[in-house]
Scaffold this motif. Structure first.
Motif, PDB file in Angstrom:
ATOM      1  N   GLN A 139       1.239  -1.385  -0.241  1.00 12.22           N
ATOM      2  CA  GLN A 139       0.165   0.677  -0.279  1.00 12.22           C
ATOM      3  C   GLN A 139       0.581   1.559  -0.172  1.00 12.22           C
ATOM      4  N   ILE A 140       0.845   2.098  -1.550  1.00 16.07           N
ATOM      5  CA  ILE A 140       1.435   3.403  -1.629  1.00 16.07           C
ATOM      6  C   ILE A 140       1.528   4.345  -0.219  1.00 16.07           C
ATOM      7  N   SER A 141       1.649   4.782   0.293  1.00 21.14           N
ATOM      8  CA  SER A 141       0.961   5.634   1.279  1.00 21.14           C
ATOM      9  C   SER A 141       1.827   6.500   1.282  1.00 21.14           C
ATOM     10  N   VAL A 183       4.046   1.526   3.037  1.00 20.87           N
ATOM     11  CA  VAL A 183       4.912   2.283   2.419  1.00 20.87           C
ATOM     12  C   VAL A 183       4.607   3.771   2.584  1.00 20.87           C
ATOM     13  N   GLU A 184       5.682   4.238   3.187  1.00 17.73           N
ATOM     14  CA  GLU A 184       5.199   6.253   3.224  1.00 17.73           C
ATOM     15  C   GLU A 184       6.094   6.661   2.834  1.00 17.73           C
ATOM     16  N   PRO A 185       6.472   7.221   2.087  1.00 18.04           N
ATOM     17  CA  PRO A 185       7.747   7.672   0.548  1.00 18.04           C
ATOM     18  C   PRO A 185       7.307   9.103   1.498  1.00 18.04           C
ATOM     19  N   LEU A 243       5.845  -4.067   8.382  1.00 14.62           N
ATOM     20  CA  LEU A 243       4.334  -3.755   8.290  1.00 14.62           C
ATOM     21  C   LEU A 243       4.802  -2.115   8.018  1.00 14.62           C
ATOM     22  N   ARG A 244       5.419  -1.599   8.276  1.00 19.58           N
ATOM     23  CA  ARG A 244       5.617  -0.019   7.596  1.00 19.58           C
ATOM     24  C   ARG A 244       6.700  -0.006   6.961  1.00 19.58           C
ATOM     25  N   LEU A 245       7.063   0.953   6.128  1.00 17.65           N
ATOM     26  CA  LEU A 245       8.945   1.177   5.368  1.00 17.65           C
ATOM     27  C   LEU A 245       8.989   2.303   5.417  1.00 17.65           C
ATOM     28  N   LEU A 246       9.355   3.336   5.659  1.00 19.75           N
ATOM     29  CA  LEU A 246       9.710   4.502   5.197  1.00 19.75           C
ATOM     30  C   LEU A 246      10.829   4.584   4.298  1.00 19.75           C
ATOM     31  N   LEU A 247      10.657   5.683   3.512  1.00 16.49           N
ATOM     32  CA  LEU A 247      11.476   5.880   2.042  1.00 16.49           C
ATOM     33  C   LEU A 247      11.765   7.441   1.977  1.00 16.49           C
ATOM     34  N   GLY A 248      13.202   6.942   2.509  1.00 19.23           N
ATOM     35  CA  GLY A 248      13.578   8.585   2.285  1.00 19.23           C
ATOM     36  C   GLY A 248      14.109   9.102   4.027  1.00 19.23           C
ATOM     37  N   GLY A 249      15.600  10.143   4.216  1.00 16.14           N
ATOM     38  CA  GLY A 249      16.003  10.329   5.810  1.00 16.14           C
ATOM     39  C   GLY A 249      14.778  11.241   5.708  1.00 16.14           C
ATOM     40  N   THR A 250      14.008  11.924   4.606  1.00 12.35           N
ATOM     41  CA  THR A 250      12.887  12.704   5.358  1.00 12.35           C
ATOM     42  C   THR A 250      11.973  12.001   6.470  1.00 12.35           C
TER      43      THR A 250
END
Length: 286
Positions: A139-141, A183-185, A243-250
């Motif tokens: 799920q692209i959040s 996924v939290e970009p 369950l969750r993946l953060l994308l990017g340092g910000t």
């Protein structure tokens, strides 16, 4: 984190595949030797790619807000490739404005695509994934799901709803061998910004808008969408995806900052919180 090398021929179902992150995911999956069902409102941007990968890329028109169309499109996908291994709910829109400014139609449109669209796709693919006893729903959040911010409140609301639904889905699907990752970009250079809509401004919010515009003018931290695609490839190749993946340092830094501030607030109000609970017998029926 343990990863495995993906077998060639894995089948992806990607919504919003004709642009931005969706297009990057599509290209990455094809470059990995996989097969892709690219579902998109506009098929023209994928025509060249489809000609290059005629046997491994199926491009299908789809408006994810149309539940019947979603089910029909998933049926066509499974008829063509026989299975689904990775489902990426990527289709999304953004409408910016202060909460007070949103019309009913504008608010509902935000939820219809970002929440209900992902819900309809998740429902449509689950019979196939359950029957297989495998699969991974991604799920692209958004970084916007980490907290609400001025002018992005309805966008955040749609992503909050997506994440609440997806947490429950992950627990429900796990017993069938189906994995779910949110996924939290952070920011990526896609046309989300150029295609977004805006509310009709209320003059009283002009000073706040001016402050926000000054902050935004200080610089961009947006990245190449290919970096997000590489991360998702690593994710779906993992034996134990989160369950969750953060994308990017910000996004990573903001997640920790928001979590710390929430925990500090909860701790300050612990006495009030605990005082509001004291178990008693069930009241007599009336």
């Amino acid at each position: 984190m343990r990863t495995t090398t993906a077998a060639s021929g894995r089948v992806w179902f990607i919504t919003g595949a004709g642009r931005g992150l969706g297009l990057a995911f599509t290209r990455a999956a094809l470059d990995n030797g996989d097969r892709v069902v690219a579902a998109t409102r506009t098929v023209a941007p994928l025509e060249g790619l489809a000609a290059e990968h005629e046997d491994r890329l199926l491009v299908l028109p789809l408006d994810v807000t149309d539940r019947a169309a979603v089910h029909a499109t998933v049926d066509r996908a499974t008829e063509r490739f026989g299975r689904l291994d990775v489902v990426v709910n990527n289709a999304g829109i953004m409408s910016m404005g202060m909460i007070e400014e949103f019309t009913e139609a504008e608010a509902r449109a935000q939820m219809e695509t970002n929440f209900f669209g992902a819900l309809w796709v998740s429902q449509a693919v689950l019979p196939c994934l359950r029957a297989q006893g495998s699969g991974h729903i991604v799920q692209i959040s958004s970084i916007g799901a980490l907290g609400g911010f001025p002018t992005t409140g309805l966008y955040s609301a749609s992503k909050f709803a997506l994440e609440g639904m997806s947490e429950a889905l992950a627990m429900e699907a796990a017993r069938f061998g189906v994995k779910v990752t949110i996924v939290e970009p952070g920011g990526y250079w896609t046309d989300l910004y150029t295609s977004m809509t805006a509310t009709t401004p209320i003059p009283g919010y002009a000073p706040l808008r001016a402050e926000l515009e000054k902050q935004w003018a200080e610089g961009s931290v947006d990245s190449d969408p290919r970096l997000a695609a590489e991360a998702v490839l690593t994710l779906v190749g993992s034996d134990e995806p989160p369950l969750r993946l953060l994308l990017g340092g910000t996004a990573y830094d903001l997640a920790f900052d928001v979590s710390r501030r929430r925990m500090e607030t909860w701790a300050r109000w612990e006495e009030v919180s605990r005082a509001a609970e004291h178990a008693i017998p069930a009241p007599p029926a009336r």
